[in-house]
Enzyme design. Structure first.
Site, PDB file in Angstrom:
ATOM      1  N   LYS A 159     -10.965   4.761   1.638  1.00 58.51           N
ATOM      2  CA  LYS A 159     -10.534   5.384   0.452  1.00 58.51           C
ATOM      3  C   LYS A 159      -9.818   4.822  -0.598  1.00 58.51           C
ATOM      4  O   LYS A 159     -10.158   3.416  -0.709  1.00 58.51           O
ATOM      5  CB  LYS A 159      -9.755   5.930   1.566  1.00 58.51           C
ATOM      6  CG  LYS A 159      -8.134   5.176   1.966  1.00 58.51           C
ATOM      7  CD  LYS A 159      -7.128   4.931   0.887  1.00 58.51           C
ATOM      8  CE  LYS A 159      -5.865   4.046   1.713  1.00 58.51           C
ATOM      9  NZ  LYS A 159      -5.128   3.063   0.732  1.00 58.51           N
ATOM     10  N   ASP A 214      -2.055   6.261   7.175  1.00 58.24           N
ATOM     11  CA  ASP A 214      -3.645   6.411   6.371  1.00 58.24           C
ATOM     12  C   ASP A 214      -4.327   7.611   6.875  1.00 58.24           C
ATOM     13  O   ASP A 214      -5.473   7.564   6.851  1.00 58.24           O
ATOM     14  CB  ASP A 214      -4.002   5.363   5.575  1.00 58.24           C
ATOM     15  CG  ASP A 214      -2.962   4.336   4.605  1.00 58.24           C
ATOM     16  OD1 ASP A 214      -2.383   5.386   3.886  1.00 58.24           O
ATOM     17  OD2 ASP A 214      -3.168   4.012   4.122  1.00 58.24           O
TER      18      ASP A 214
END
Ligand code: C5P
Length: 318
Positions: free
Chosen positions: A16, A159
């Site tokens: 990401k 995350d």
């Protein structure tokens, strides 16, 4: 093996970027409130899982997925070797969590091919954890609602929920409160990986220190509201900035130099991802990544990536 039973499962575990990231106050639980736009990208690890009688094992192999460039330092020379991983690895923690919650029988062997640089802000460990959850579910042919999977993911790290959710999302809370966004313009980018690393925990601590000297309101989390209209453009999100860029201390000069060199090679709006140390910048339309890489001056490894709409791709091995 029973009819139709998978011999294994292969999962592409994608990295990401944080297109913009603002860190707010430290909460009583020790975490910080933040607002960020998360974006899944094409750079990915591969996780392969095969069933075994009992217990969970993990072997890790490294592969350098960076652009081959004269002058760039080659790292990860260990790429040929396969190293067993410790029990605290997020893949094993994720697998055990799923097995325990669903009372699954039997164990699993995991093989992880690592391409995502670690301690980079690219969410590599989180991607692997999300991949392990997906692999366990497919192996055992079980379906679990997204809301439950996101809860499990939040137990593994701040995350990890986004690594389950994927695509483009606004992250709030400690990063686990997610709202789906539409990326109006899919993009290509170059990620540059410096040789220095950042400790996430220390970076949050430095932000707290910095804030002591600033008056309240210096860290508005308001951009959450502006992108919450559910559409986002890469440039708009990037211009929000990243609070972590302000607490780089002795690495500030190296960061500023990298930003300048990325711009000089023809890239747009360089930005740190997460707490760093990777820095990425947009590739303008119709500009070749090969040309930009050839124009770039410096020892950093470069990765060409593009925005993706999902975090994982799961395939069954028969
Ligand atoms: O959740 P995760 O294990 O990724 O977080 C690592 C560390 O980063 C935490 O122990 C905490 O110190 C810090 N952190 C934070 N606020 C967040 C996310 C992480 O302070 N939103």
């Amino acid at each position: 093996m029973s009819r139709g039973r998978a011999a294994g499962v292969r999962v592409e575990a994608r990295a990401k970027l944080n297109l913009g990231l603002r860190v707010g106050r430290k909460r009583p639980d020790g975490f910080h409130d933040l607002v960020t736009v998360f974006q899944t990208i094409s750079l990915a690890d591969t996780l392969i899982v095969r069933p075994r009688q009992s217990g969970f094992t993990l072997r890790v192999r490294f592969e350098d997925a960076s652009l081959q460039r004269p002058g760039a330092r080659r790292r990860m020379q260990r790429s040929r070797s396969t190293v067993p991983a410790g029990a605290d690895n997020l893949v094993l923690r994720a697998a055990r969590l799923v097995a325990e919650r669903l009372a699954l029988q039997g164990g699993a062997d995991f093989q992880l091919l690592k391409r995502i640089p670690h301690r980079a802000g690219l969410g590599g460990g989180s991607a692997d954890a999300a991949a392990a959850m997906a692999a366990m579910l497919r192996l055992h042919r079980r379906r679990v609602p997204l809301a439950t999977r996101l809860q499990w993911a939040a137990e593994l790290g701040s995350d990890v929920p986004f690594a389950v959710f994927g695509g483009t999302a606004l992250g709030r809370g400690r990063g686990e409160r997610l709202t789906r966004l539409r990326l109006v313009e899919p993009f290509r980018a170059i990620v540059a990986m410096p040789e220095w690393h950042i400790s996430t925990r220390e970076a949050f601590f430095k932000i707290d220190q910095m804030k002591k000297f600033l008056t309240g309101g210096a860290f508005p989390l308001g951009f959450g509201q502006s992108v919450a209209r559910e559409e986002v453009r890469p440039l708009g999100a990037l211009r929000v900035g990243n609070t972590f860029e302000r607490v780089l201390g002795s690495h500030t000069r190296a960061f500023v130099s990298l930003v300048r060199r990325l711009r000089a090679s023809g890239l747009v709006e360089p930005r740190m991802t997460g707490s760093g140390s990777a820095v990425f910048a947009l590739l303008p339309k119709h500009v070749s990544s090969v040309r930009v890489a050839a124009a770039f001056r410096g020892p950093e490894r470069l990765f060409v990536v593009r925005s993706m709409r999902s975090a994982t791709r799961v395939t069954t091995i028969r």
